[in-house]
Write a protein that holds these residues in place. Sequence first.
Motif, PDB file in Angstrom:
ATOM      1  N   ALA A  80       0.847  -1.197   0.000  1.00  7.90           N
ATOM      2  CA  ALA A  80       0.000   0.000   0.000  1.00  7.90           C
ATOM      3  C   ALA A  80       0.880   1.244   0.000  1.00  7.90           C
ATOM      4  O   ALA A  80       1.927   1.259   0.646  1.00  7.90           O
ATOM      5  N   ILE A  81       0.459   2.279  -0.705  1.00  9.36           N
ATOM      6  CA  ILE A  81       1.197   3.543  -0.673  1.00  9.36           C
ATOM      7  C   ILE A  81       0.370   4.661  -0.030  1.00  9.36           C
ATOM      8  O   ILE A  81       0.795   5.806   0.003  1.00  9.36           O
ATOM      9  N   LEU A  82      -0.793   4.295   0.503  1.00  3.92           N
ATOM     10  CA  LEU A  82      -1.639   5.261   1.195  1.00  3.92           C
ATOM     11  C   LEU A  82      -2.354   4.534   2.319  1.00  3.92           C
ATOM     12  O   LEU A  82      -2.879   3.442   2.112  1.00  3.92           O
ATOM     13  N   GLY A  83      -2.362   5.155   3.507  1.00  3.22           N
ATOM     14  CA  GLY A  83      -3.026   4.555   4.663  1.00  3.22           C
ATOM     15  C   GLY A  83      -3.948   5.537   5.348  1.00  3.22           C
ATOM     16  O   GLY A  83      -4.133   6.676   4.902  1.00  3.22           O
ATOM     17  N   GLY A  84      -4.499   5.100   6.458  1.00  3.10           N
ATOM     18  CA  GLY A  84      -5.510   5.868   7.168  1.00  3.10           C
ATOM     19  C   GLY A  84      -5.038   7.203   7.716  1.00  3.10           C
ATOM     20  O   GLY A  84      -5.756   8.204   7.630  1.00  3.10           O
TER      21      GLY A  84
END
Length: 163
Positions: A80-84
Amino acid sequence: MAALPLATAELCDANAHLILNGELRALHPTFQIYGRRQVFSGPIVTLKVFEDNVLVREFLEEKGNGRVLVVDGGGSLRCAILGGNPVQQAQNNGWAGIVVNGCIRDVDEINGCDIGVRALASHPMKPNRKRIGEKHVPVNMAGTRICDGEWLYADTDGILISS
């Protein structure tokens, strides 16, 4: 074309001439819908990275002013390259949306945010943190070239790019 006055399907129907001359383009339907805001639009800021999220986080720490961050992650499905946390920050900083040609994680947290997010899939692995990438460059993803300053319109039917 300013704020989203009509659905993307209606925009396509009403602007066949713009589709023919390439000023209005639809992204291939490869993106999943995340976040509470299913309809969003705004001027585009582009970023090109590969399995690295440092520049993504840096952008989302800035004031969004209704912009949409378009991240070409090379279509990687390996992490993933974007998280919460960055999505929460983007919401708080006034970004309209984020489109990721790659994966996200922390889906439940992202789905609780009032922001539009599109990505190929979710993945639990975290990315590298080497700060490698390019800002404000044309990106090619989902069948079209996208440039800084163009406009993005997204709803549940799809995503349009307008010069």
